[in-house]
Design an enzyme around this catalytic site. Structure first.
Site, short mmCIF file in Angstrom:
data_model
loop_
_atom_site.label_atom_id
_atom_site.label_comp_id
_atom_site.label_asym_id
_atom_site.label_seq_id
_atom_site.Cartn_x
_atom_site.Cartn_y
_atom_site.Cartn_z
N LEU A 252 0.88 -1.18 -0.09
CA LEU A 252 0.04 -0.10 -0.06
C LEU A 252 1.01 1.35 -0.01
CD1 LEU A 252 -2.42 -0.90 2.59
CD2 LEU A 252 -2.60 -1.79 0.08
N TYR B 157 42.72 20.86 -20.94
CA TYR B 157 41.50 21.61 -21.48
C TYR B 157 41.77 22.90 -22.26
CZ TYR B 157 36.38 22.56 -21.41
OH TYR B 157 35.15 23.06 -21.79
N GLN C 87 -5.09 3.86 -7.16
CA GLN C 87 -6.21 3.79 -6.13
C GLN C 87 -6.53 5.48 -6.24
OE1 GLN C 87 -5.72 4.01 -1.98
NE2 GLN C 87 -7.57 3.43 -1.34
N ARG D 43 2.13 15.04 6.12
CA ARG D 43 3.20 15.51 7.38
C ARG D 43 4.50 15.72 6.70
NH1 ARG D 43 1.94 12.08 12.05
NH2 ARG D 43 0.76 10.83 10.80
N ALA E 166 61.80 22.90 -12.13
CA ALA E 166 60.73 23.53 -11.61
C ALA E 166 60.51 24.75 -12.08
CB ALA E 166 61.31 23.81 -10.19
#
Ligand code: UD1
Ligand code: CA
Length: 455
Positions: free
Chosen positions: A8, A386, A73, A15, A422
């Protein structure tokens, strides 16, 4: 007898104060209705009917994988009326099991006991004894203890109000008898509803015995009517899972501070999990894995002897054995680390493979890269993958050493054993074994003076 489960799920759930149907709210990332379905789907020779109503199209849409018949229902005229909607699916020889779509934690073992009570001479009723049974239908028993009827809260007299045994709503009956009783339901009660609970008295009148059983814990039969009950059942569920993990040999520093929203495909021995760790999706975790505080682990495969330090995130990623991740590391989808890899703080890895023994220890972004073995990636190194439109790959071959603060402009390959000075911006492939650097020459300006403050 085959089993016909009727769930059901047509109630509104006012609520919850939600725009979505109540049964779509989740415990551990699974809809309430999905929990009920999953439990009943474990029963053998079982077919499932779901009664939906309020917002039901959305329920059907979101849970379209469920192997069930969906019956609408249209108006919610009571639990008896709800079951009447499924009448066409009930065979005389079936054992019919009525469940509620908003009672997510009911266990199969409890259902099994309930179903054992069903025969042509008896029906099964799951009851619960509560300190405060307000709101529940009360189980009225004769002096010999046999069940006589259920009286709904709003229909109780003063004496019945004192009964502490309540109806969980979960019932099992033979199909032929249920259909007879359903056809006789009337709504002349305080709520003008067709109560399913009225079939209990009908059964007694027909000489059918009502056999009751109870769940091991009250939490199993609790329904969700508001967000606070939802939160309560989430905690109950999480504690249960924590218990299971400990039974399986996992150390939890605090079983009340772990959340598992999903499952473990495999769990090794002697796993240790610190506080506030969240697992989502399907995870595989090897032997002797240690996971630090505040980690989020989702759809991960984690090898033996891995250490994941605090505040790390691992999602759709593979971590090879003896690797060390974090603290504050982020492995994004398709990060694949081989064994003995070190990923340190503030390092993000996406769609990249890192071969054995390589180290990326500080403040780096590695995306769309293939990194060989024994590579050292210095602090602050970034793969520039990207161009704003397309993504390109960076390849760093075995044994390369990337100096700190290097930008690798993909597509680019750093040759085997190459060293990058670096602060370099690498735009072209670099030669194996050579030092490559791109760096403006350092100069000093003689006699330069610091500016002084304007008066
Ligand atoms: C029902 C029982 C009560 C029991 C309580 C346990 C009846 C008449 N009463 O009362 O004895 O103690 O559950 O929580 O059965 N539903 C529908 N269609 C409807 C009405 C309800 O599908 O027309 C579904 C709801 O979605 C819910 C379940 O049935 O899952 C129970 O409905 P609810 O309104 O909560 O029943 P209670 O009045 O609490
Ligand atoms: Ca209820």
């Amino acid at each position: 007898m085959d089993i016909k489960t009727i769930i059901l799920a047509a109630g509104q759930g006012t609520r919850m104060r939600s725009s979505k149907p109540k049964v779509l709210h989740k415990v551990a990332d699974r809809a309430l209705l999905q929990h009920v379905y999953d439990t009943s789907a474990q029963l053998e020779k079982n077919s499932i009917v779901i009664i939906y109503g309020h917002g039901g199209e959305l329920v059907k849409q979101q849970l379209s994988d469920l192997k069930a018949d969906w019956v609408e229902q249209k108006q919610q005229l009571g639990t008896g009326h709800a079951v009447q909607q499924a009448e066409g699916f009930i065979n005389d020889e079936d054992k019919v099991l009525i469940l509620y779509g908003d009672v997510p934690l009911l266990k199969k073992a409890t259902i099994d006991k309930l179903l054992e009570n069903v025969s042509q001479q008896s029906i099964g009723l799951l009851t619960v004894v509560l300190d405060d049974p307000t709101g529940y239908g009360r189980i009225v028993r004769a002096t010999d203890g046999s069940v006589l009827k259920i009286v709904e809260q709003k229909d109780t007299n003063d004496q019945e109000k004192l009964i502490t045994e309540g109806n969980t709503g979960i019932i099992a009956t033979p199909g032929n008898l249920l259909k007879q009783w359903l056809s006789k339901l009337e709504n002349g009660n305080a709520q003008n509803e067709f109560y399913l609970t009225d079939i209990i008295e009908m059964a007694v009148n027909d000489g059918i015995k009502v056999k009751t059983n109870q769940a091991e814990s009250v939490d199993e039969v609790l329904g969700v009517n508001d967000r606070s009950q939802l939160a309560h059942l989430e905690r109950v569920y999480q504690l249960e899972q924590a218990q299971q993990l400990m039974v399986q040999g996992v150390t939890l520093r605090d079983p009340s501070r772990i959340d598992v929203r999903g499952k473990f495909d495999q769990l090794g021995q002697d796993i240790e999990i610190d506080i506030n760790v969240l697992f989502e999706g399907s995870n595989t975790i090897g032997n002797n894995v240690t996971i630090g505080a505040n980690c989020c682990i989702k759809n991960a495969i984690i090898g033996d002897d891995v250490v994941i330090l605090a505040n790390s995130i691992v999602e759709d990623a593979v971590v090879g054995e003896r690797s060390r991740i974090g603290p504050f590391a982020r492995l994004r989808p398709l990060a694949k680390l081989a064994s003995d890899v070190h990923i340190g703080n503030f390092v993000e890895i996406k769609k990249s493979t890192v071969a054995t023994g390589s180290k990326i220890n500080h403040l780096s972004y590695i995306g769309d890269a293939t990194i060989g073995s024994k590579v050292n990636v210095g602090a602050g190194t970034i793969t520039c993958n990207y161009d704003g439109v397309n993504k390109f790959r960076t390849v760093i071959e075995d044994g390369a050493f990337i100096g700190s603060d290097t930008q690798l402009i993909a597509p680019v390959t750093v040759g085997k054993g190459a060293t990058i000075g670096a602060g370099s911006t690498i735009t072209k492939d670099t030669e194996e074994g050579q030092l490559t650097l791109s760096r403006a020459k350092q100069i000093s300006i003689k006699g330069w003076q610091r500016p002084v403050k304007n008066k």
